[in-house]
Scaffold this motif. Structure first.
Motif, short mmCIF file in Angstrom:
data_model
loop_
_atom_site.label_atom_id
_atom_site.label_comp_id
_atom_site.label_asym_id
_atom_site.label_seq_id
_atom_site.Cartn_x
_atom_site.Cartn_y
_atom_site.Cartn_z
N TRP A 176 0.84 -1.29 0.17
CA TRP A 176 -0.17 0.00 -0.02
C TRP A 176 0.84 1.34 0.14
O TRP A 176 0.60 2.32 -0.61
N VAL A 177 1.97 1.22 0.78
CA VAL A 177 2.84 2.35 0.56
C VAL A 177 3.42 2.47 -0.64
O VAL A 177 3.51 3.57 -1.22
N SER A 178 3.84 1.35 -1.49
CA SER A 178 4.38 1.26 -2.69
C SER A 178 3.44 1.85 -3.66
O SER A 178 3.80 3.07 -4.59
N VAL A 179 2.23 1.74 -3.63
CA VAL A 179 1.21 1.91 -4.65
C VAL A 179 0.88 3.39 -4.41
O VAL A 179 0.77 4.53 -5.25
N THR A 180 0.98 4.08 -2.95
CA THR A 180 0.71 5.50 -2.69
C THR A 180 1.82 6.38 -3.36
O THR A 180 1.78 7.49 -4.12
N ALA A 181 3.05 6.00 -2.99
CA ALA A 181 4.08 6.73 -3.65
C ALA A 181 4.40 6.56 -5.07
O ALA A 181 4.94 7.77 -5.61
N LEU A 182 4.35 5.42 -5.60
CA LEU A 182 4.82 5.16 -7.03
C LEU A 182 3.62 5.69 -8.12
O LEU A 182 3.74 5.87 -9.06
N PHE A 183 2.40 5.23 -7.59
CA PHE A 183 1.48 5.50 -8.46
C PHE A 183 0.67 6.78 -8.24
O PHE A 183 0.45 7.67 -9.21
N LEU A 184 0.03 6.75 -6.92
CA LEU A 184 -0.99 7.90 -6.78
C LEU A 184 -0.16 9.35 -6.70
O LEU A 184 -0.72 10.13 -7.44
N TRP A 185 0.93 9.15 -6.13
CA TRP A 185 1.70 10.39 -6.20
C TRP A 185 2.36 10.86 -7.20
O TRP A 185 2.31 12.13 -8.03
N GLN A 186 3.09 9.98 -7.78
CA GLN A 186 4.09 10.29 -9.17
C GLN A 186 3.25 10.11 -10.32
O GLN A 186 3.70 11.24 -11.34
N ARG A 187 2.19 9.39 -10.61
CA ARG A 187 1.57 9.22 -11.71
C ARG A 187 0.28 9.57 -11.91
O ARG A 187 -0.16 10.34 -12.80
N TYR A 188 -0.43 9.54 -10.93
CA TYR A 188 -2.00 9.51 -10.88
C TYR A 188 -2.34 11.36 -10.61
O TYR A 188 -3.19 11.68 -11.30
N GLN A 189 -1.74 11.59 -9.57
CA GLN A 189 -2.40 12.92 -9.03
C GLN A 189 -1.87 14.15 -10.06
O GLN A 189 -2.47 15.09 -10.10
N PRO A 190 -0.84 14.00 -10.95
CA PRO A 190 -0.69 15.03 -12.08
C PRO A 190 -1.70 14.94 -13.16
O PRO A 190 -1.81 16.31 -13.62
N ILE A 191 -2.62 14.01 -13.07
CA ILE A 191 -3.61 14.05 -13.99
C ILE A 191 -5.05 13.94 -13.65
O ILE A 191 -6.10 14.35 -14.24
N ASN A 192 -5.24 13.60 -12.08
CA ASN A 192 -6.38 13.70 -11.56
C ASN A 192 -6.07 14.01 -9.95
O ASN A 192 -5.64 13.53 -9.19
N TRP A 193 -6.40 15.49 -9.81
CA TRP A 193 -6.15 16.07 -8.38
C TRP A 193 -7.05 15.46 -7.33
O TRP A 193 -6.42 15.32 -6.20
N ALA A 194 -7.78 14.62 -7.56
CA ALA A 194 -8.49 13.75 -6.79
C ALA A 194 -7.90 12.79 -6.21
O ALA A 194 -8.11 12.19 -4.89
N ALA A 195 -6.82 12.41 -6.64
CA ALA A 195 -5.91 11.40 -6.22
C ALA A 195 -5.27 11.50 -4.89
O ALA A 195 -5.00 10.91 -4.17
N LEU A 196 -5.12 12.90 -4.76
CA LEU A 196 -4.34 13.49 -3.45
C LEU A 196 -5.25 13.03 -2.36
O LEU A 196 -4.80 12.85 -1.09
N TYR A 197 -6.69 13.12 -2.28
CA TYR A 197 -7.55 12.78 -1.26
C TYR A 197 -7.35 11.17 -1.06
O TYR A 197 -7.78 10.90 -0.14
N ALA A 198 -6.73 10.35 -1.67
CA ALA A 198 -6.66 9.00 -1.68
C ALA A 198 -5.62 8.75 -0.89
O ALA A 198 -5.34 7.47 -0.26
N ILE A 199 -4.66 9.69 -0.72
CA ILE A 199 -3.41 9.15 -0.40
C ILE A 199 -3.13 9.01 1.27
O ILE A 199 -2.88 7.81 1.83
N PRO A 200 -4.02 9.87 2.06
CA PRO A 200 -4.16 9.70 3.51
C PRO A 200 -4.66 8.49 3.89
O PRO A 200 -4.38 7.37 4.67
N PRO A 201 -5.86 7.77 3.18
CA PRO A 201 -6.74 6.68 3.38
C PRO A 201 -5.53 5.44 3.19
O PRO A 201 -5.69 4.42 3.84
N PHE A 202 -4.97 5.60 2.10
CA PHE A 202 -4.04 4.52 1.75
C PHE A 202 -2.77 4.35 2.55
O PHE A 202 -2.61 3.12 3.07
N LEU A 203 -2.33 5.35 3.15
CA LEU A 203 -1.31 5.22 4.10
C LEU A 203 -1.92 4.83 5.58
O LEU A 203 -1.24 3.84 6.13
N ALA A 204 -3.14 5.30 5.81
CA ALA A 204 -3.66 4.65 6.94
C ALA A 204 -4.13 3.14 6.83
O ALA A 204 -4.00 2.45 7.80
#
Length: 224
Positions: free
Chosen positions: A68-96
């Protein structure tokens, strides 16, 4: 004002289907050969769950949390949030979710000991699908295999695999607490994929439905 009625959900999406699948292709190319490590880690998690040793839970918990940490850092943060701002809101739940999984499986007694029946079979099926079959979905649509979504590197197979392991695990409050995040992600992914018009949308939806059904099934203990 009447023009608002002419808008469809797809009109509010910030990216096309081609752009979405291209994210995984770029990530897979950039991270190779991390896919081998991710699949090996996923296989180890399944073996730990099925072998049911006293130390299976802690090791599986660490590996799941790392996914889950890997997906958060490598996909949500690096790849997804640049094209979808809503991805930022998924980061805290993923880390939790990573933290909850770490604590839920941290006990020395086996988190998987003695469970069998339809609930555990559904869990094993979800995990095997997420690990081995989900990455092959591009072959069903004529897309390059390089666009496949890999456990621990992409959110959908990671969420589906986690639901599977949670069905295999012995029930406890922390295990129940770990269910909502992967369930909500699967439903959010279903909404996104449905909006961009791809048949893969029904896969996370079906996984969430199977997990909900499995969560309400009773456990049967293996006779010693």
């Amino acid at each position: 004002m009447s023009t608002w009625w002419s808008y469809r959900p797809a009109d509010f999406l910030l990216f096309s289907e081609e752009v979405y699948w291209r994210l995984f292709e770029l990530q897979n190319a950039a991270l190779w050969p991390a896919q081998i490590v991710a699949l090996a880690g996923g296989t180890l998690i399944l073996v730990l769950a099925l072998r049911q040793r006293p130390w299976s839970g802690p090791i599986a918990g660490v590996l799941l949390a790392a996914a889950w940490v890997s997906v958060t850092a490598l996909f949500l943060w690096q790849r997804y949030q640049p094209i979808n701002w809503a991805a930022l809101y998924a980061i805290p739940p993923f880390l939790a979710e990573a933290a909850i999984l770490l604590f839920a499986f941290a006990r020395r007694e086996s988190a998987f000991a003695g469970s069998r029946g339809l609930r555990s079979e559904l869990g094993a099926g979800l995990f095997v699908y997420a690990l081995a079959l989900h990455p092959l979905l591009p072959l069903a649509t004529g897309r390059p295999l390089g666009q496949g979504e890999i456990f621990a590197l992409a959110p959908d197979p990671t969420a589906i695999a986690t639901l599977g392991i949670l069905l295999l695990a012995r029930r406890c409050p922390l295990i129940s607490l770990a269910l909502p995040v992967p369930l909500v992600w699967c439903l959010a992914s279903w909404t996104t994929l449905q909006t961009i018009g791809t048949f893969e949308a029904w896969i996370p939806f079906a996984a969430a439905l199977i997990a909900i059904i499995g969560a309400f099934l009773s456990e049967r203990r293996r006779k010693r």
